[in-house]
Design an enzyme around this catalytic site. Sequence first.
Site, PDB file in Angstrom:
ATOM      1  CG  ASP A 379      -1.687   1.146   1.462  1.00 16.63           C
ATOM      2  OD1 ASP A 379      -2.275   1.572   0.468  1.00 16.63           O
ATOM      3  OD2 ASP A 379      -1.767   1.654   2.588  1.00 16.63           O
ATOM      4  CG  ASP A 750      -1.514   2.230   6.804  1.00 13.98           C
ATOM      5  OD1 ASP A 750      -1.940   2.034   5.659  1.00 13.98           O
ATOM      6  OD2 ASP A 750      -1.549   3.312   7.391  1.00 13.98           O
ATOM      7  CG  ASP A 754      -3.957  -1.429   2.935  1.00 14.72           C
ATOM      8  OD1 ASP A 754      -4.199  -1.180   1.745  1.00 14.72           O
ATOM      9  OD2 ASP A 754      -3.458  -0.617   3.721  1.00 14.72           O
TER      10      ASP A 754
END
Lengths: 1105, 348
Positions: A379, A750, A754
Site C-alpha cells: 500500500d 496499514d 488493505d
Amino acid sequence: MKRFVYINDEYQNDYCDNRISNTKYTLLNFLPKNLWEQFRRFMNQYFLLIACLQLWSLITPVNPASTWGPLIFIFAVSATKEAWDDYNRYISDKQVNEMEIWIVKNGARKHIQAQDIRVGNIVWIRENEEVPCDLVLIGTSEPQGICHVETAALDGEIDLKTRVIPSSCVGLDHEQLHKIKGVIECPNPDKDIRRFDANIRLFPPFIDNDICPLTINNTLLQSCYLRNTEWACGVAVYTGNETKLGMSRGVPEPKLTAMDAMIDKLTGAIFLFQIAVVVVLGSAGNIWKDTEARKQWYVKYDDDEPWYQILVIPLRFELLCSIMIPISIKVSLDFVKSLYAKFIEWDEEMYDHETDTPAHAANTAISEDLGQVEYILTDKTGTLTENKMIFRRCCIGGVFYGNESGDALRDVELLNAVANNSPHVIKFLTVMTLCNTVVPIKSPSGAILYKAQSQDEDALVNAASNLHMVLVSKNGSNAEIHFNRRVVQYDILDILEFTSDRKRMSIVVSDCQSGKIFLLSKGADEAIIPCAYSEQRIKTFVDAVDKYAQLGLRTLCLGWRELESDEYLEWSRSFKEANSALIDREWKVAEVCQKLEHSLEILGVSAIEDRLQAGVPETIEILRQSGINFWMLTGDKQSTAIQIALLCNLISSEPKGQLLHINGRTEDEVARSLERVLLTTRITTSEPKDLAFVVDGWALEIILSHYNEAFTELAVLSKTAICCRVTPSQKAQLVKLLKSCDYRTLAIGDGGNDVRMIQQADIGVGISGREGLQAARAADYSIGKFRFLKRLILVHGRYSYNRTAFLSQYSFYKSLLICFIQILFSFLSGIAGTSLFNSVSLMAYNVFYTSIPVLTAVLDKDLSEKTVMQNPEILLYCQAGRLLNPSTFAGWFGRSLYHAIVVFVITIHAYANEKSEMEELSMVALSGSILLQAFVVTLEMNSFTFVQLLAIWGNFVAFYVINFLISIIPSAGMYTIMFRLCRQPTYWVTLLLISGVGMGPILALKYFRYTYKPSAINILQKAERSGGPMYTLVNLESQLRSDVENTNISISTTPVKNKNSVYEPLLTESPIISTRRSLVSSSFDIFQPAQSRTTSSYPRNIKAN
Amino acid sequence: MEEASTSASGKTAAHGRQRAFPPARSGVFYRFTQQNLPAWKPAMTPGCVITIFLVIGVTFVPVGLVCLHASNHVAEIVHRYDIDCVPNAYKRNKQAYIKNSSISKNCTQEVKVKYHMRAPIYVYYELDNFYQNHRRYVKSRSDKQLRYGQKHTDSSCGPIERNDGLPVVPCGLIAWSLFNDTYGFTRGSTEVKVNRKNISWKSDQESKFGKDVYPFNFQNGSLIGGGRLDPDLPLSEQEDLIVWMRTAALPQFRKLYGVIEEDLHVDETIIMHIENNYNTYSFGGKKSLILTTSSWLGGKNDFLGYAYLGTGSLSLFLTILFALIHVKNPRPHNDSNYLSWNRLNSNS
C-alpha cells in the site's frame, strides 16, 4: 430477515441472553472434540492406524508402547495447549459476563450482571465504562444528545467518535427514559460494523408515532468505551454472541507455508516408498516362509493356517517401517516455529521506539514463507509514507500559495489575504474548517485538540486554525468558529458522508446570523470538478491538481454552493427517506446526495504532503536486489503514485527505466493499450531496462474481467507495477492473481482498505500505524515501520527457512537411518520382520536421542546478519527453495542409506560368532547411529553456541546415562548390557570405526564442494570467516577470474537504479535523501556496471532447475 | 579449526523505554532473544580438513595393526562335523538318520592342534543357517516364567505354551528347541576335562532364571524339539539352557559349551566324542565344534583389523590428494569474486 425489539419489554422475545462465549470446548466435549480435530490431520490418522496395528501382538515387532507413548505425548501436548488457551478464554469471558451493569427493570434502575441483559433492556453506562452489548442510544448526559465513544477494540481506530441519539428521543429526561416504550425494527445480526439500517418508533405517550431512522451513528457497539460523557443509556438490540463484535469473530483459514507443502509432499513420497518396501519385503517374506521357514522345525509353522496369515508378514514390515515417517517432526516443527515467532517479537531492531511497539507475529506458523517471498504488494499511504499529513500548498481562486517557500502557512500573500478578508480565501477556509467530521476537544489548559478519523481532515482543520479560522466547538448540530476574533455560529443540518465510491463528502450548514444555507463539499478532483457550475473556468484547478500531484502531494478540491431554502427542504425530505431505508440504504443515499452536489463553485485545491517513512528507499532497494518484485497498490491518483514510486526507488526514470501506461476508458482502448504494453515488455525483457507498468482502477476492472490471461503474462514478465485508484477488493484480486501463478506473495498495508489484500496474501504484514490497528489485526505479522520489512524477510525469514530446511530433512534422515538398519537386519532374520532394536530404544531414539540436538538448529546462523544485508541476493536460495527440495532430500536419503549400511555391516562383522548376542548387537548398532547423528548435526550446523554444543554432546552423554540406568533394572531386557559393552574394548573400537567410515566420505565430499564447487552461501561464509574485509571492492576488477566454474548459480540481478533517477522535489528537508545518496555512491557502486543482464532469468525460471 | 567468534554487536540498547520483555538488556537470555549468543563458527579451511584426514589416517592404521595382531594371536580350531557324523548308509537321507532314535548318535572325530593353545581354551558349538532371530522364534519365551515359575506363564510362549492343559516350564520355542549335542575330548588316552560351569552370564543366573523354578511338563508333548532338562535342577543352574536362551542376532553364531583349562600343544591329536543329536539336516544347517583361545578383542576376527587398515590408508590417500589439489589449485579464502552476481557485474 428483521428483528423487532420492544423497548423495555423483555418478555416478548426469545433472543439469546448476553452471555459471551468464546470458548471452543466445554468440560464434557473437550476430549472427543479435541481428538476429532487432531485426527483430521492425515499424519495423525496414519500414526493412529500404526498404533492400533501394534496392538495385534502377532504382528507387532516391538512393544506397542513405543508408538503409543510418543503418540499420546504428542496428543497430550496439543490438547494441553488447546485446553490452556480455552481456559484463558473462559476466564476472560467470565470476567466480561459477570461485570455489574445498571439496567432499567419495571421502571426502576437495577444492578445486574452483564450476562443477564436481554434484548429490549435499557442499559445505563457511565463514563469510561465498557459497552456490554450492542445498544441503540436513546439518552445521554449531554443536552445536545451526543456522546463520545472510543472504538479501538472494534476497529482499532483510536480517535473518539461521536454518537447521537435519534431525533425522536431527543430531550427525554430520566423519568421518561425509565418508562419509555417503543419498537426498534432492525436487521438480523450481522458483522458489518459500519452499517446499521434500522428505525425506531416510540409508542404514545412519547412524542409521536413517527418512524425515525437509525444509523450506525445511533448505536453503541459492544466493547466500545464511553468517553467524555457522564452517562449514556440505550436499548439492547443485539446481545451475547450475536453482537456485531461477536458476529465478526471468526476462525481464519490456517495458512500453509510453501515449505509445509514441500514437507507434506516429501512425506507422501516417503509413504509411497514405505508401501513399496512393505510390498516387496512382505512378499519376499511370505515366499521365504513357504520355501525355507517351513523346513525349520524350531520355528514350528502350522501347516494349515488361517487365510490372514498371508498378511501377517507384510503388516509386520509396515509396522517396522512406520518409523520412516518421523512422529516427532510435527512437534519439533511446531516448537521451532513458535520460537521463530518469538525471535521476531523479541527483536530489538524491529522495535519501534517512536510508538513503543514491538513487532508482533500473530501467526506463528509461517515464518519460513517470509524467506520465500517473491512478490511484495504494498500500500502507499501510511505504509511507504508516514501518513503524517501536513498542509503544504493551496490554490485559491486561481492564485497559487506556498509555491516559493513550500509552505502555504508561511506564505505572506496568503496571510495578507486572510487579514484582508479576501472573500475567496474566507470561503475556502470555511470549507476547510467545517466540511469534516472532526471533533474539537477542549483540554483543561484551554488548548483545542482535534480528534479526526481522517488524517487529511486533521491537516486541513489544523491548517485553517493556523490561518486564524479556528473550529472551537462542535456540539451536535451546532458549530462555533472563531475567525479573526469574531465568533461565527453555524447550524449543521446534514452530513453527506464520505464513501470510497463517492470520493467526496459534503455538509449542509446554515449561518446562524443570516440564516443562509450552504452546501460545502470537498473531495477528489475527479469527484468535485465535474460538479462545477457550467460557467466556471476549471482549467486552473485542473492544472493545480496536476502540478501538485507531480510533486507527490495529495490534493483535495473544495467547493461550495448557496442553497435556496425551498430546494433544501425538498431535498432534505428525500434524504431523510433514503436514510431510513432498510434496503440498499447506502446506494439510495448516494443517489440523493448526487442530486444536491451540483453546480458547485470550485473554491480551490489544497495540497497535503505525506512524507516518506525513513528508510523506505533503502528497504525497497535491498529487497529488490534480493529478487523480490514490488507492486504498489494505492487508492491515490496516478501522478501522485508515480511520484512516490520514483521517490522510493520503485521505478526509475528514463533512460534507466521505462514506465508503460495501460489506460483507456473503453474495453477496446484498454485492450489495445494492454497489448502494446505486453509487446513492449516481451521485447524489452532482454534489455537492461527497468520496466514497470502503471494501470488505474478503471482499466484494471476491465482487464481483470476480460483480459485476465494477457494481464497474467504481463504480471509474470514485469517486476514492478503501480496500480492506482484501486479498491480494496481489486487489491485482493491482484493478490489472488499472483497467487494463482504460484508466486509467494506478501501484502503489506496499514489501513482498513488493505485488510482484504492482507488476508488474501500468503503473508500479510500490517503496519501498526496511524490509520488504526485494523490492518495489523488482520495481518500475520505487524511491524511498526516499513523499513523493518527488510529485517523481517532477510534475517528472520531467511534464517527460519534455512533452519526448518535442515530440521525437517534431518528428521527424515534419522528416521530413515534406523529404519534402513531394521530392513537390512530383516535379510539376516529370515525376512520375518524381527526388530533389531528393543521397544525402549526405538521410542527413545525418536523422542529423545535424536530430536533434542537438532532443535538447537534454531540458533544456527549460516551467515551473519550483516553479511546477508550486504548481499541480499543470497535470499534467492530460500526463494527458489534450494535448501529443501526433492534433490536435497535425495541427498539426505542417500546419506541415511549409506550410514545404515556402515553401521549395520560393521556391527555384524565386529560382533560376529560368539559375540552375536541380540541385545548387545542391537545396542552397538544403536550407539553407532547415535554417534553418527551427533556428527551429522555437528557437520551441518554452521555456528555453535554453547547451547548447541551442550545439546549435541550432552545428548550423547545422556544416551549413556539413560542406558546405564535401564541396564540396572533386572527385569529389563537390557539388564547389564550397557555395562558389559562399555567394558569391551571391541565396543569402542567398533564405534570409532563406524564414525570414521561413516563421516569420512561425507566430510570429504562436503569439503570438496565447499572449496571447489562452492555455492554463493559458501563463498560468503568463507569471506566472513576469514575475518578479513568482506569485500575487496577496489581490486575486484583485477581479481577477476574467468575460469571459475560456477554455473549452478544463475542469479538474476536486479539492476540497480541510477541515483540520478530520483526527482528530489519536496523531500529536501527529509534525511532520507542524503543517506540514500551516500549509500548508493559508496557500496553500490560495485553494482553500477551491472546493467547488462545476459539472460532474462527470472526467479521463475530458476525455480525450474 | 579456525575460530571466528562473533562478539555481540555493540547494540545501543540504552535508549527506548524499558519493556516488559525481555527483562534484562544484558545477560545470556537477552542475547538469546536477540539471536546473538556468542558462537563458534568453524571454517572448513583446507588446512584443517587435511589435518583431520591426516589424523584419521595416522590413528587408524596403527589401530588396525594392533587389532590384526590380536586376532592373529588367537589360535582356533574349527571342525564341522554334521556331515561326517552321518553314517554312510544315511548320507542320502540324513533326516531319517537323525529322526531315528534307535540309531546311536555317537561319533568320533579327530583334529590336529596346529598352534600351541594356552589355557583357558573355549569350546564353542557353531550353528549356521539357524535363525534364532526369527520373529516367531525370538518372541516365543516368557521371561517372567523363567524367573518366577509356572504361574506366570503367558501367551507370549505360543505355540509351546501348554501341553495337556498344563503349562510347560520353560515354555516357548527357544527352550523347546534346546541344543542337545554333547562333546567330550581325549588326547591319547587321557580325557581332557571340560569345565561346564560358569559358561552363562552371571547376571542371567542371578536375576533372569529363578532359583526355585524347576522344569515342568517339558518335552512331554507329541512333538519333541531339542534337548531335555534335568527336572531336579532349578533353571538358574541349567547353564546350557541359559546360554541357549541368549538368542543370537545372526543366523551364524557360536555358543559357549565349556572351557578346557589345560594347554593343548602343537601337533597333538585331539579326539572329539560327539553325540550328534540335534537336527539341522532338515533345513541344511551346519554344525561345527570350535576350540579357541581368546585375546582382548575376543575370538579370532580379522574384520576390525582390515577395516581399520583400509579406512586409515584411504584417509591417508585423501590427505595427499587434497593437499596436492590445494597446492596446485589454491583458492583464496575470501574471494567474493566467485559470487555470480559480482562476476556478472564485473564482466560487463
